[in-house]
Design an enzyme around this catalytic site. Structure first.
Site, PDB file in Angstrom:
ATOM      1  N   GLU A 211      -2.896   7.639 -11.518  1.00 28.88           N
ATOM      2  CA  GLU A 211      -3.139   6.825 -10.326  1.00 28.88           C
ATOM      3  C   GLU A 211      -2.613   7.624  -9.139  1.00 28.88           C
ATOM      4  OE1 GLU A 211      -4.857   4.230 -10.057  1.00 28.88           O
ATOM      5  OE2 GLU A 211      -5.080   3.613 -12.145  1.00 28.88           O
ATOM      6  N   CYS A 245      -0.828   3.800  -1.215  1.00 30.99           N
ATOM      7  CA  CYS A 245      -1.833   4.759  -1.697  1.00 30.99           C
ATOM      8  C   CYS A 245      -3.251   4.378  -1.293  1.00 30.99           C
ATOM      9  CB  CYS A 245      -1.731   4.923  -3.210  1.00 30.99           C
ATOM     10  SG  CYS A 245      -1.995   3.398  -4.146  1.00 30.99           S
TER      11      CYS A 245
END
Length: 466
Positions: A211, A245
Site C-alpha cells: 500500500e 496517502c
C-alpha cells in the site's frame, strides 16, 4: 531483540498449523477480544496520536479508531460467509466432478505500518489477517513512537506471542524481519521503501501486498460546483496536515475557473482550520511528524518559488511547532521538485488546463496514482477521464471517502501499490485461494489417456461440445 524475534517467528511457524483449522466462531472471538482491548485503551490512543501528530480527538476518532471499529464489526458480520468454500462451474472433461475454492490462511504474516495514520494502518490489515486465520508479527513505525507503544500494549493484552506479536524499533528491526521467510508481507509506506520490501520478499518468494502512494490528481472541469469542490478538497487536503496517502496532491482546473477556485479554497480553509481572530487553530490542525519531513516540505515550496512559482496563499511555516500553513502554489514550472514527488503536506499546486484531453495527458505523464478525484457535472466527461486514465481508486465529486467503504477494494496500481485490502478483499489478501476438485466415480477423464491411436473421435467430440 533479534534473538527474541527469531524465537517468536519460530513459535508462530509452529502455531500456524493449529490456527489454520480454526473456525469462524474462534476467529470472531479473537476479533471481539481485539476490539475490547482497543476500547479499554481508547483514551490512551487519542493521547498518543495527539503527542505524535497533534491530531484532535475528533479527527483521531473518525480517521483511526471508529474506522477500525467499523472494520472489525464488518468482518465479524461477514466472516462465516467469507470462509465458506465457493462452488464453481464444471468443465467438459469433468462433467461429474465437484469444483470448489477453499480459503486457507497463508500462515505467518509480517505487517509493517507507517507513521501518518499509525493506528488505523496497523489495525486494518491485522483484522484481515486474524479473520483469515493467520499468525502475525507487527512492526509499527518508530516515528510515531507513542502510538507504536500503545499498539504493542493492546496486542500484548489479548494475544499470545505465538499468534500475534508486536516489535518496536528502528529500521534495523524491519531489515531483520524482512530477511525471514514469512508466508506473506503487508507493507504500507512510501514507494521507495516499497521497492526495498519487494526485493527482500523476492529472496524468499514471499507473497506481498504493498500500500504505497504517489501524486493523486484532482481534476475540476468547467461544469463543477466550485463551492462544493473547494470545501471537500480543503478537508481532504488538510486532514492530518496533508500527511495522507490519498490526499489530493495537485489540482488540474479549467483555466476559466482557476482564480475563482483559489478564492473559494481559501474561504473553505479559513472556515475549517482558522479561529475567528484569523489565527490557525492548532486544536484542529495537525503538525508535521518531525523536523526532517518539515524541512523536506519547506524545501519543496522554496524550490518551486525559486524556479518561478507563486504563493497566492500561505507559504509560511513555524519550526517551533512543526507547522506548515495551508499553502497554494501557482505558475509551477515543469522542473519543480514538487511536481516530481508526493508532497505529503498541506501544499496545493494549482495547474490550469485548456481542454480535457490536455488534463488527461498531464495525468498520464505521471506514475499511476493511488487515487484520482474528478469534480464535474458532465457525466460523459467523467467517463472520458475514467476510461483514459489509471488509478488505484477514484471518487467523483468527493475525496477520500472510498477508503471508508469495506465493500470496495482499496489498493494501488504499479507505483502506487500492489494488491487490495479492507473487508473481503483484505480477507482474500491474507488467504490462499485453493482449488479443490472432488472427482466422481462416474468420471470420463480416462478417455484422454494414452494410447492415442483410434481416439480422433474424442477430439472431434470435445470440439463440438466446447
Amino acid at each position: 531483540m533479534i534473538q527474541t524475534i527469531n524465537s517468536v517467528f519460530k513459535a508462530q511457524q509452529t502455531h500456524k498449523y493449529t490456527l489454520r483449522n480454526s473456525n469462524a466462531t474462534q476467529r470472531i472471538n479473537k476479533l471481539n477480544a481485539l476490539k475490547s482491548s482497543i476500547e479499554a485503551h481508547e483514551k490512551e490512543i487519542y493521547s498518543a496520536l495527539q503527542s505524535d501528530l497533534r491530531k484532535s480527538e475528533f479527527e483521531s476518532a473518525i480517521t483511526e479508531v471508529v474506522f477500525i471499529y467499523s472494520e472489525i464489526d464488518f468482518a465479524i458480520k461477514n466472516l462465516s460467509n467469507w470462509m465458506r468454500p465457493v462452488k464453481v462451474g464444471k468443465t467438459i472433461t469433468a462433467l461429474t466432478a465437484k469444483n470448489r475454492i477453499y480459503y486457507e490462511p497463508k500462515g505467518v504474516c509480517l505487517i509493517i505500518s507507517p507513521w501518518n495514520y499509525p493506528f488505523q494502518l496497523m489495525m486494518a490489515p491485522l483484522i484481515s489477517a486474524i479473520a483469515a486465520g493467520n499468525c502475525a508479527i507487527l512492526k509499527p513505525s518508530e516515528l510515531s513512537s507513542e502510538t507504536s507503544s500503545i499498539i504493542c500494549r493492546i496486542i500484548e493484552k489479548c494475544f499470545d506471542e505465538s499468534e500475534v506479536c508486536c516489535f518496536e524499533g528502528d529500521a534495523s528491526i524491519s531489515t531483520h524481519l524482512l530477511s525471514l521467510p514469512f508466508d506473506h508481507i503487508f507493507f504500507t509506506g512510501s514507494t521507495a521503501v516499497g521497492k526495498i520490501v519487494m526485493e527482500a520478499a523476492a529472496k524468499n518468494l514471499t507473497s506481498l501486498t504493498l500500500e504505497l502512494g504517489g501524486k493523486s490528481p484532482t481534476l475540476i472541469d468547467e461544469t463543477a460546483n466550485l463551492d462544493t469542490a473547494a470545501s471537500k478538497i480543503a478537508w481532504g487536503k488538510l486532514t492530518n496536515a496533508g500527511q495522507t496517502c490519498i490526499a489530493p496532491d495537485y489540482i488540474l482546473i479549467h483555466e476559466s475557473l482557476e482564480q475563482a477556485f483559489i478564492e473559494k479554497y481559501k474561504a473553505a480553509v479559513h472556515k475549517m482550520f482558522y479561529t475567528e481572530s484569523g489565527t490557525l487553530n492548532l486544536n484542529s490542525y495537525a503538525k508535521i511528524i518531525n523536523k526532517r519531513h518539515f524541512d523536506r516540505i519547506e524545501g519543496l515550496i522554496t524550490d518551486a518559488v525559486d524556479k518561478g512559482a507563486s504563493t497566492p496563499y500561505g507559504g509560511k511555516a513555524d519550526e517551533s511547532t512543526q507547522t506548515i500553513m495551508p499553502t497554494i502554489l501557482t505558475g509551477i514550472p515543469e522542473n519543480a521538485n514538487i511536481m516530481k514527488e508526493e508532497i505529503f503536506g498541506p501544499v496545493l499546486p494549482v495547474i490550469p488546463y485548456k481542454t480535457i484531453e490536455e488534463a488527461i495527458s498531464l495525468i498520464n505523464k505521471m506514475d499511476k496514482p493511488l487515487a484520482l478525484y474528478i469534480f464535474s457535472q458532465d457525466k460523459k466527461q467523467v467517463q472520458q477521464v475514467i476510461k483514459n486514465t489509471s488509478a488505484g481508486g477514484t471518487c467523483v465529486n468527493d475525496v477520500l471517502i472510498h477508503i471508508s467503504n469495506p465493500k470496495l477494494p482499496f489498493g494501488g496500481v504499479n507505483g502506487s501499490g500492489l494488491g487490495s485490502c479492507h473487508g473481503q478483499y483484505g480477507f482474500k489478501t491474507f488467504s490462499h485461494e485453493r482449488a479443490v476438485v472432488f472427482q466422481s466415480k462416474l468420471e470420463m477423464s480416462n478417455l484422454i489417456y494414452p494410447p492415442y491411436e483410434k481416439k480422433g473421435w474424442v477430439l472431434k467430440w470435445l470440439k463440438k461440445l466446447m
